[in-house]
Each structure stands twice: as structure tokens, then as C-alpha cells.
Design an enzyme around this catalytic site. Structure first.
Site, mmCIF file in Angstrom:
data_model
loop_
_atom_site.group_PDB
_atom_site.id
_atom_site.type_symbol
_atom_site.label_atom_id
_atom_site.label_comp_id
_atom_site.label_asym_id
_atom_site.label_seq_id
_atom_site.Cartn_x
_atom_site.Cartn_y
_atom_site.Cartn_z
ATOM 1 C CE LYS A 1 -3.329 2.805 0.649
ATOM 2 N NZ LYS A 1 -4.219 3.051 -0.200
ATOM 3 C CB CYS B 1 -3.840 8.914 0.388
ATOM 4 S SG CYS B 1 -5.478 9.018 0.751
HETATM 5 N N1 SAJ Z 1 -1.739 14.877 -8.460
HETATM 6 C C1 SAJ Z 1 -0.861 15.668 -9.216
HETATM 7 N N2 SAJ Z 1 -0.542 15.301 -10.576
HETATM 8 C C2 SAJ Z 1 -0.867 13.979 -10.935
HETATM 9 C C3 SAJ Z 1 -1.806 13.362 -10.136
HETATM 10 C C4 SAJ Z 1 -2.073 13.745 -9.081
HETATM 11 O O1 SAJ Z 1 -0.777 16.953 -8.773
HETATM 12 O O2 SAJ Z 1 -0.660 13.807 -11.871
HETATM 13 C C5 SAJ Z 1 -2.007 15.398 -7.133
HETATM 14 C C6 SAJ Z 1 -3.523 15.529 -7.104
HETATM 15 O O3 SAJ Z 1 -3.845 16.921 -7.576
HETATM 16 C C7 SAJ Z 1 -3.865 15.487 -5.493
HETATM 17 C C8 SAJ Z 1 -2.806 14.658 -5.034
HETATM 18 O O4 SAJ Z 1 -1.691 14.505 -6.153
HETATM 19 O O5 SAJ Z 1 -3.545 16.846 -4.877
HETATM 20 C C9 SAJ Z 1 -3.440 13.013 -5.188
HETATM 21 O O6 SAJ Z 1 -4.278 12.966 -5.860
HETATM 22 P P1 SAJ Z 1 -4.591 11.584 -6.528
HETATM 23 O O7 SAJ Z 1 -5.629 11.428 -7.380
HETATM 24 O O8 SAJ Z 1 -3.218 10.945 -7.056
HETATM 25 O O9 SAJ Z 1 -4.835 10.549 -5.262
HETATM 26 P P2 SAJ Z 1 -5.868 10.236 -4.178
HETATM 27 O O10 SAJ Z 1 -5.317 10.568 -2.814
HETATM 28 O O11 SAJ Z 1 -7.236 10.587 -4.411
HETATM 29 O O12 SAJ Z 1 -6.033 8.735 -4.151
HETATM 30 C C10 SAJ Z 1 -4.573 7.830 -4.103
HETATM 31 C C11 SAJ Z 1 -4.681 6.682 -5.191
HETATM 32 N N3 SAJ Z 1 -3.494 5.969 -5.048
HETATM 33 C C12 SAJ Z 1 -3.008 5.845 -6.339
HETATM 34 O O13 SAJ Z 1 -3.324 6.328 -7.534
HETATM 35 C C13 SAJ Z 1 -1.723 5.149 -6.299
HETATM 36 C C14 SAJ Z 1 -5.803 5.749 -4.721
HETATM 37 O O14 SAJ Z 1 -5.989 4.611 -5.400
HETATM 38 C C15 SAJ Z 1 -5.744 5.408 -3.193
HETATM 39 O O15 SAJ Z 1 -6.486 4.208 -2.867
HETATM 40 C C16 SAJ Z 1 -5.804 6.621 -2.352
HETATM 41 O O16 SAJ Z 1 -4.711 7.499 -2.922
HETATM 42 C C17 SAJ Z 1 -5.834 6.213 -0.862
HETATM 43 O O17 SAJ Z 1 -6.703 6.460 -0.151
HETATM 44 O O18 SAJ Z 1 -4.544 5.932 -0.551
#
Ligand code: SAJ
Length: 424
Positions: free
Chosen positions: A213, A267
């Protein structure tokens, strides 16, 4: 093993959807939480968190008598612990106090043959620590750390990987890592998730499941940091980073993520610190990525300050006090209303606290600003586009993407998400 009654301890963003999905499969679910408001809300068949479709699933489960919330644990065949695992202090030490109190609260109602699953995202070793707390509280029962496959109590770590906003669907469809403390523990946990899982149960050890994870989210954090570092380098070299990434990603084996104003949510910005805490001298890249991402909000704020200075240089009749800034987006990611741990909110608060002139906030997903911005103005998109001198794009909400280019003509824009055409 058939599960007629299970208990979910912790009815938050993960626990409540998990409880509801089990209940929708006609398993009796006793939800346990310390938050009386959550308990009362759920027992009315309503929800206290925002997640699409969750209210419908919870309402049906409560109405049909398969889901009930309470503050005191009761006997069950399986216990799922989905409580917070924050970090504490400046060196990001994992805080296992919620897991400890959850373990100690279920210990008195445990009985031979029960399964205990830790779902909370945890540092490596947390499941064993939980097993030790349970064994200490119930010396009359045997546990896997001492009795191995013959243990009275089965224990596993089964982390979730659902995407906020898509939880109900992903809970059922995602593969699930099953980290039993023994193979029999993994078998029991696989049977439990088999009640609703359409994805695969992938069996491993508890420690590997914990690390898996953390690895998933650290992989994403490191790749976001690469994109953010590129954005800072390209700004210095006068290159459009959005164009650069589009071009590089045309390579068949390159997939660079998107730069942003920082990394939000509870996360991606948190989990990598668990790895750093377990291996501080080895986790060099992972800790540096965290620093790059956590440094981005300040970098964006500095860009805005430079833009104000340029604006005043070009408009000598104006003073900083009459320069209006508009911040577009406060949520931690696009098209959601969750402002927790949001770099956009951090930037907006920083500008509001330091800029002498008006700072308009545009966040289409909220009806009111959080207390921390109570004195600020929640403006409409139209008003901000019309009246601001400097436009700071922080979240690429669909409403902002839909703004027609001509409305942006000639405007002074700081775009942290590459959302608007490079026409400024
Ligand atoms: N972000 C960027 N650039 C990107 C992708 C994301 O700046 O290219 C930023 C987003 O704006 C945000 C942050 O990263 O601020 C996190 O966004 P996210 O969509 O990556 O993540 P979460 O927190 O909504 O969900 C993640 C997911 N993990 C992965 O994609 C590996 C989800 O599957 C997990 O279950 C979740 O974390 C968790 O609860 O751990």
C-alpha cells in the site's frame, strides 16, 4: 468459513463504504465508531461523508436491518479495523494510537475462531504490533505470532486502494492484497472479502501487504514530484512544461504525470513518510520527492508575488492594495469538494494573509469558505474573471477548463495545472 456477522471499527471514508458493501450482501454488520454524530447519522440511514452512491447503499442496508452503528464493540465472526493512521511531529513519526485503542476495544469481545483484519494504511510491522496488543489483552486466546497456523485468532492486513469519488465501485472491482500473518489467516481473510469482491484476492504476508500500500502511493508521489520538478526547471528555462510533457509522453514507454500546486489529500502526501520513517537513511528518493511536492505551494506563491511586482511596474498608477487576485480552486484535486490537506487552500490562505489587496476565492464545489478563510470572499467565476488583475489557477475543475479562451485574452495568469491556453 461463512460470515454472518462482522464488525467494522472506524466508520470513515473507508470503513463506512466497506460496512455498507458487506451489508448489501446480506451480512449483518455492526459498525463501531467513537463519533456519536456519525453513529446517529448512520442509524437514520444517512451518511456523514461525501462519496457518490454511498447514501443509497447505507440507506438500504440500515432500512433492511443489515447495518447498525454503535459506540461499543459487540461479538462478531470478523473485525475490520479502518481507523486513522496519521503521522505526528516534524519527523513524520507514524501514530498508531487509533489502532491501539481499536484493538483494545475489540479484545474483550473476541472469541476463538475470530478473524481480525487491519485495513488502515500502516507502517510495516503495525499488524504484528496490533496482534501483540490483542494477545496482551486476551492471554486466554492464542494468536498467530505465537501459535502460528493453530492460532485461535486469525489476523491479516488487507489495505484498500479505492479512489475517493469511486469508492463503492472500486471496493468491489479492485484486486485486494491479502496479508495474513499465516496462510490460514490469509485464507480466512480471502473468504471474508470473497463475500463481495469481484477483483482477485492476492495473498502475501502481512508485512508485504503493509509495504505494498505504501509503495503504491509512494510510486505516485515520486512521479508527481518528477513532474513538479520539471515544471520548476522549465519555468527557469522558459519552456512550456505542459507542451514538454505532452511531447515526452508520445514516447511509447514514457508516462510523465502532471505538475500541480503541490500534493494534497490524506494519502499520497502521508503514506510515503511511513516508508521514510522505517528506513530513513535508505529512503532517499522517497523523502526528497516529499520535499519537492511539499515545497511546490511556496513556489507558486512566490510566482504570484513576482507577478504582482511586474503588474505594478507596468501600471505605475496602481498600488499593491488595489491589485485584485483571484484564486481558482481550493479543493485538493479536480471536481471534488474536499479541501482537507489541499495545497490550493494553503496557497490561497498564504496569499490572503500577505497580499494587501482583495483576494477572491473561486471554488464551485463549495457553498461557503472554510473557517480559515472566513474573512475572504467566495466569488463566482464570472466575477473573478471580470474583476481580478491577477488570475491564479490552482485546481483544474471542469468549470475552469470550460472557460472560453477569448475570456482569458490578455489576462495575467499563473496557471499551476496547465488548464488554460498558454496565451498570457
Ligand atoms: N496529483 C498531481 N499530479 C498528478 C496526479 C495527482 O499533482 O498527475 C495530485 C492531485 O492533484 C492531488 C494529489 O496528487 O492533490 C493526490 O491525488 P490522487 O488522485 O493521486 O490521489 P488520491 O489521494 O485521490 O487517491 C490515491 C490513489 N492512489 C494511487 O493512485 C496510487 C488511490 O488509489 C488510493 O486508494 C488513495 O490514494 C488512498 O486512499 O491511498
Amino acid at each position: 468459513m461463512k460470515f454472518n456477522t462482522i464488525s467494522v471499527v472506524g466508520l470513515g471514508y473507508i470503513g463506512l463504504p466497506t460496512a455498507a458493501v458487506f451489508a448489501s450482501r446480506k451480512v449483518k454488520v455492526i459498525g463501531v465508531d467513537v463519533n456519536q454524530h456519525a453513529i446517529e447519522t448512520i442509524n437514520k440511514g444517512e451518511v456523514h461523508i461525501v462519496e457518490p452512491d454511498l447514501d443509497m447503499v447505507v440507506h438500504a442496508a440500515v432500512k433492511e436491518g443489515y447495518l447498525r452503528a454503535t459506540s461499543q464493540p459487540e461479538p462478531a465472526e470478523a473485525f475490520l479495523i479502518a481507523v486513522p493512521t496519521p503521522f505526528k511531529g516534524d519527523n513524520h513519526e507514524p501514530d498508531l494510537s487509533y489502532i491501539e485503542s481499536a484493538a483494545k476495544s475489540i479484545a474483550p469481545v473476541l472469541s476463538r475462531g475470530n478473524l481480525v483484519v487491519l485495513e488502515s494504511t500502516s507502517p510495516v510491522g503495525a499488524t504484528e504490533q496490533m496482534a501483540a496488543w490483542l494477545a496482551e489483552a486476551r492471554p486466554d486466546l492464542s494468536f498467530p505470532q505465537d501459535a502460528g497456523e493453530d492460532s485461535d485468532i486469525r489476523i491479516a492486513h488487507c489495505p484498500e486502494r479505492v479512489l475517493p469519488g469511486h469508492v463503492i465501485r472500486e471496493l468491489v472491482s479492485n484486486d485486494r492484497v491479502i496479508g495474513g500473518m499465516t496462510p490460514k489467516c490469509s485464507e480466512a481473510a480471502s473468504n471474508l472479502y470473497g463475500v463481495f469482491l469481484q477483483g482477485q484476492c492476492v495473498v502475501t504476508t502481512a508485512r508485504t501487504a503493509e509495504m505494498c500500500k505504501l509503495t503504491e502511493n509512494s510510486f505516485r508521489d515520486v512521479n508527481i514530484a518528477f513532474a513538479n520538478e520539471l515544471s520548476i526547471i522549465c519555468d527557469k528555462l522558459d519552456i512550456n512544461v505542459w507542451e514538454l510533457i505532452r511531447l515526452a509522453n508520445r514516447h511509447p514507454r514514457v508516462n510523465i504525470l502532471q505538475p500541480g500546486p503541490g500534493v494534497g489529500g490524506h494519502c499520497i502526501a502521508v503514506d510515503p513518510w511511513f516508508i521514510v520513517s522505517s528506513a530513513p537513511s535508505e529512503a532517499q528518493l522517497i523523502s526528497t520527492a516529499r520535499k519537492v511536492n511539499d515545497g511546490k505551494p511556496l513556489w507558486v506563491q512566490e510566482k504570484v508575488k513576482l507577478a504582482i511586482a511586474d503588474f505594478l511596474q507596468a501600471n505605475s498608477d496602481r498600488t499593491a492594495a488595489d491589485v485584485t487576485i483571484a484564486c481558482y480552486g481550493l479543493a485538493f484535486k479536480p471536481d471534488i469538494d474536499d479541501l482537507r490537506e489541499s495545497p490550493a487552500l494553503q496557497i490561497a490562505k498564504g496569499l490572503f494573509a500577505t497580499h494587501p489587496g482583495p483576494v477572491l476565492m473561486v471554488e464551485p464545489n463549495v457553498k461557503a469558505l472554510p473557517r480559515s478563510l472566513a474573512q475572504a470572499e467566495l466569488a463566482t467565476l464570472e466575477k473573478a474573471l471580470e474583476s481580478a488583475d491577477i488570475h491564479v489557477l490552482l485546481v483544474d475543475h471542469k468549470q475552469f477548463k470550460a472557460v472560453s479562451p477569448e475570456l482569458l485574452e490578455g489576462k495575467l495568469i499563473i496557471d499551476s495545472r496547465g488548464c488554460w491556453p498558454e496565451n498570457h
